[in-house]
Design a protein around this motif. Structure first.
Motif, PDB file in Angstrom:
ATOM      1  N   GLY A 263       0.774  -1.235   0.000  1.00 34.58           N
ATOM      2  CA  GLY A 263       0.000   0.000   0.000  1.00 34.58           C
ATOM      3  C   GLY A 263       0.802   1.279   0.000  1.00 34.58           C
ATOM      4  N   ALA A 264       2.127   1.187  -0.007  1.00 29.74           N
ATOM      5  CA  ALA A 264       2.946   2.396  -0.100  1.00 29.74           C
ATOM      6  C   ALA A 264       2.982   2.838  -1.556  1.00 29.74           C
ATOM      7  CB  ALA A 264       4.361   2.122   0.400  1.00 29.74           C
ATOM      8  N   PHE A 265       3.156   4.129  -1.750  1.00 25.06           N
ATOM      9  CA  PHE A 265       3.287   4.683  -3.095  1.00 25.06           C
ATOM     10  C   PHE A 265       4.765   4.849  -3.414  1.00 25.06           C
ATOM     11  CE2 PHE A 265      -0.814   6.155  -1.523  1.00 25.06           C
ATOM     12  CZ  PHE A 265      -1.643   5.748  -2.552  1.00 25.06           C
ATOM     13  N   LEU A 266       5.159   4.366  -4.593  1.00 19.96           N
ATOM     14  CA  LEU A 266       6.535   4.529  -5.049  1.00 19.96           C
ATOM     15  C   LEU A 266       6.584   5.697  -6.022  1.00 19.96           C
ATOM     16  CD1 LEU A 266       7.642   0.835  -5.755  1.00 19.96           C
ATOM     17  CD2 LEU A 266       7.734   2.122  -3.617  1.00 19.96           C
ATOM     18  N   THR A 267       7.584   6.527  -5.862  1.00 21.59           N
ATOM     19  CA  THR A 267       7.766   7.667  -6.742  1.00 21.59           C
ATOM     20  C   THR A 267       9.247   7.875  -6.969  1.00 21.59           C
ATOM     21  OG1 THR A 267       7.095   9.973  -7.129  1.00 21.59           O
ATOM     22  CG2 THR A 267       7.746   9.396  -4.872  1.00 21.59           C
ATOM     23  N   THR A 268       9.590   8.908  -7.707  1.00 19.57           N
ATOM     24  CA  THR A 268      10.985   9.265  -7.950  1.00 19.57           C
ATOM     25  C   THR A 268      11.228  10.661  -7.383  1.00 19.57           C
ATOM     26  OG1 THR A 268      10.471  10.287 -10.074  1.00 19.57           O
ATOM     27  CG2 THR A 268      11.065   7.928 -10.098  1.00 19.57           C
ATOM     28  N   THR A 269      12.483  11.024  -7.319  1.00 15.88           N
ATOM     29  CA  THR A 269      12.830  12.353  -6.816  1.00 15.88           C
ATOM     30  C   THR A 269      12.126  13.436  -7.636  1.00 15.88           C
ATOM     31  OG1 THR A 269      14.985  11.556  -6.071  1.00 15.88           O
ATOM     32  CG2 THR A 269      14.757  13.927  -6.373  1.00 15.88           C
ATOM     33  N   GLU A 270      12.297  13.388  -8.936  1.00 12.85           N
ATOM     34  CA  GLU A 270      11.679  14.411  -9.778  1.00 12.85           C
ATOM     35  C   GLU A 270      10.159  14.364  -9.693  1.00 12.85           C
ATOM     36  OE1 GLU A 270      11.694  15.945 -14.402  1.00 12.85           O
ATOM     37  OE2 GLU A 270      13.533  15.149 -13.532  1.00 12.85           O
ATOM     38  N   GLY A 271       9.592  13.168  -9.730  1.00 14.17           N
ATOM     39  CA  GLY A 271       8.140  13.040  -9.621  1.00 14.17           C
ATOM     40  C   GLY A 271       7.615  13.632  -8.327  1.00 14.17           C
ATOM     41  N   LEU A 272       8.300  13.345  -7.234  1.00 16.68           N
ATOM     42  CA  LEU A 272       7.878  13.871  -5.935  1.00 16.68           C
ATOM     43  C   LEU A 272       7.936  15.390  -5.905  1.00 16.68           C
ATOM     44  CD1 LEU A 272       7.175  13.332  -2.877  1.00 16.68           C
ATOM     45  CD2 LEU A 272       9.603  13.706  -2.488  1.00 16.68           C
ATOM     46  N   LEU A 273       9.049  15.961  -6.361  1.00 18.64           N
ATOM     47  CA  LEU A 273       9.200  17.408  -6.308  1.00 18.64           C
ATOM     48  C   LEU A 273       8.103  18.102  -7.112  1.00 18.64           C
ATOM     49  CD1 LEU A 273      13.073  17.908  -6.501  1.00 18.64           C
ATOM     50  CD2 LEU A 273      11.627  17.441  -4.534  1.00 18.64           C
ATOM     51  N   LEU A 274       7.783  17.574  -8.269  1.00 17.22           N
ATOM     52  CA  LEU A 274       6.727  18.170  -9.083  1.00 17.22           C
ATOM     53  C   LEU A 274       5.347  17.959  -8.455  1.00 17.22           C
ATOM     54  CD1 LEU A 274       8.137  17.304 -12.606  1.00 17.22           C
ATOM     55  CD2 LEU A 274       8.064  19.561 -11.505  1.00 17.22           C
ATOM     56  N   GLN A 275       5.128  16.813  -7.827  1.00 18.55           N
ATOM     57  CA  GLN A 275       3.850  16.572  -7.152  1.00 18.55           C
ATOM     58  C   GLN A 275       3.665  17.515  -5.970  1.00 18.55           C
ATOM     59  OE1 GLN A 275       3.861  12.363  -6.179  1.00 18.55           O
ATOM     60  NE2 GLN A 275       4.372  11.872  -8.289  1.00 18.55           N
ATOM     61  N   LEU A 276       4.760  17.861  -5.318  1.00 22.91           N
ATOM     62  CA  LEU A 276       4.656  18.739  -4.151  1.00 22.91           C
ATOM     63  C   LEU A 276       4.234  20.159  -4.524  1.00 22.91           C
ATOM     64  CD1 LEU A 276       7.745  17.569  -2.059  1.00 22.91           C
ATOM     65  CD2 LEU A 276       5.322  17.217  -1.495  1.00 22.91           C
ATOM     66  N   VAL A 277       4.658  20.645  -5.696  1.00 27.40           N
ATOM     67  CA  VAL A 277       4.271  22.002  -6.102  1.00 27.40           C
ATOM     68  C   VAL A 277       3.052  22.013  -7.024  1.00 27.40           C
ATOM     69  CG1 VAL A 277       6.497  23.100  -5.706  1.00 27.40           C
ATOM     70  CG2 VAL A 277       6.020  22.089  -7.928  1.00 27.40           C
ATOM     71  N   GLN A 278       2.901  21.028  -7.874  1.00 26.84           N
ATOM     72  CA  GLN A 278       1.757  20.784  -8.757  1.00 26.84           C
ATOM     73  C   GLN A 278       1.436  21.862  -9.786  1.00 26.84           C
ATOM     74  OE1 GLN A 278      -1.765  19.330  -6.819  1.00 26.84           O
ATOM     75  NE2 GLN A 278      -0.646  17.746  -5.745  1.00 26.84           N
ATOM     76  N   ASP A 279       2.105  22.998  -9.746  1.00 30.55           N
ATOM     77  CA  ASP A 279       1.755  24.075 -10.666  1.00 30.55           C
ATOM     78  C   ASP A 279       2.947  25.026 -10.775  1.00 30.55           C
ATOM     79  OD1 ASP A 279       0.625  26.416 -11.900  1.00 30.55           O
ATOM     80  OD2 ASP A 279      -1.344  25.906 -11.103  1.00 30.55           O
ATOM     81  N   ALA A 280       3.229  25.483 -11.994  1.00 27.06           N
ATOM     82  CA  ALA A 280       4.313  26.447 -12.182  1.00 27.06           C
ATOM     83  C   ALA A 280       3.999  27.774 -11.494  1.00 27.06           C
ATOM     84  CB  ALA A 280       4.561  26.663 -13.671  1.00 27.06           C
ATOM     85  N   LYS A 281       2.763  27.968 -11.104  1.00 29.98           N
ATOM     86  CA  LYS A 281       2.366  29.188 -10.384  1.00 29.98           C
ATOM     87  C   LYS A 281       2.581  29.069  -8.877  1.00 29.98           C
ATOM     88  CE  LYS A 281      -1.064  30.487 -13.823  1.00 29.98           C
ATOM     89  NZ  LYS A 281      -2.492  30.659 -14.088  1.00 29.98           N
ATOM     90  N   HIS A 282       2.986  27.894  -8.420  1.00 24.00           N
ATOM     91  CA  HIS A 282       3.249  27.715  -6.981  1.00 24.00           C
ATOM     92  C   HIS A 282       4.308  28.733  -6.553  1.00 24.00           C
ATOM     93  CE1 HIS A 282       4.710  25.930  -3.249  1.00 24.00           C
ATOM     94  NE2 HIS A 282       3.594  25.213  -3.218  1.00 24.00           N
ATOM     95  N   PRO A 283       4.156  29.355  -5.381  1.00 23.24           N
ATOM     96  CA  PRO A 283       5.121  30.381  -4.965  1.00 23.24           C
ATOM     97  C   PRO A 283       6.566  29.883  -4.826  1.00 23.24           C
ATOM     98  CG  PRO A 283       3.465  29.973  -3.252  1.00 23.24           C
ATOM     99  CD  PRO A 283       3.061  29.194  -4.451  1.00 23.24           C
TER     100      PRO A 283
END
Length: 179
Positions: free
Chosen positions: A134-154
């Motif tokens: 049940g854990a989610f596997l991701t990558t460094t780049e995937g995680l960083l982009l998921q954390l901000v989700q938008d180029a408009k993020h501050p």
């Protein structure tokens, strides 16, 4: 990610480099990091290139990082509902921590290219088992982009700088092509 593991962990330098970028992103986004060290008297300190020298590591002997001290820290942080894990070894500390967090109803995100073991076999089987649990596997780049989700993020520009260079291949491609 301690000094004594440096010569024995598969892809150690690349794993630590990826974890350091995750740590930098967490700081930029005010996500509180927690560092543990497995038996530091025998295994040495956390390696400097992780960039965690300003953090007080919690010493432990059990494989799960959910010691009483860490549980108190989590409580003081408002009992987070999600956790991001990086570290070593996948089949021991990452696995035991993941299972403990899942048992507490916490959503676990494992940064697969910032996690390793002494053997690639242990690493890959552990990641497979953790995904099945049940854990989610991701990558460094995937995680960083998921954390901000938008180029408009501050904080997007700060995160974008962490993505200037792609993550190195850490031996996961063959694993994921078989899933």
């Amino acid at each position: 990610m301690q000094e004594k593991f440096r010569p024995t962990i598969f892809q150690f330098t690349n794993i630590v480099g990826n974890a350091a970028r995750v740590l930098q992103a967490c700081r930029a986004l005010s996500i509180p990091p927690i560092v543990t060290e497995q038996y530091p008297k025998g295994l040495g300190p956390t390696v400097p290139e992780l960039g965690a020298s300003d953090l007080k590591p919690h010493a432990k002997t059990k494989f799960s990082m959910l010691t009483e001290e860490v549980q108190s820290e989590l409580k003081s942080l408002g009992d987070p509902k999600k956790a991001i894990l990086c570290g070593i070894e996948a089949q021991a500390c990452i696995a035991c921590t993941t299972f403990d967090l899942l048992d507490r109803g916490i959503e676990v995100h494992i940064v697969a290219d910032a996690v390793s073991s002494r053997s690639q076999t242990d690493r890959l089987f552990a990641l497979s088992r953790l995904k099945q649990s049940g854990a989610f596997l991701t990558t460094t780049e995937g995680l960083l982009l998921q954390l901000v989700q938008d180029a408009k993020h501050p904080n997007f520009k700060e995160i974008q700088k962490l993505l200037a260079h792609p993550s190195p291949d850490t031996g996961l491609v063959s694993f994921f092509s078989s899933l």
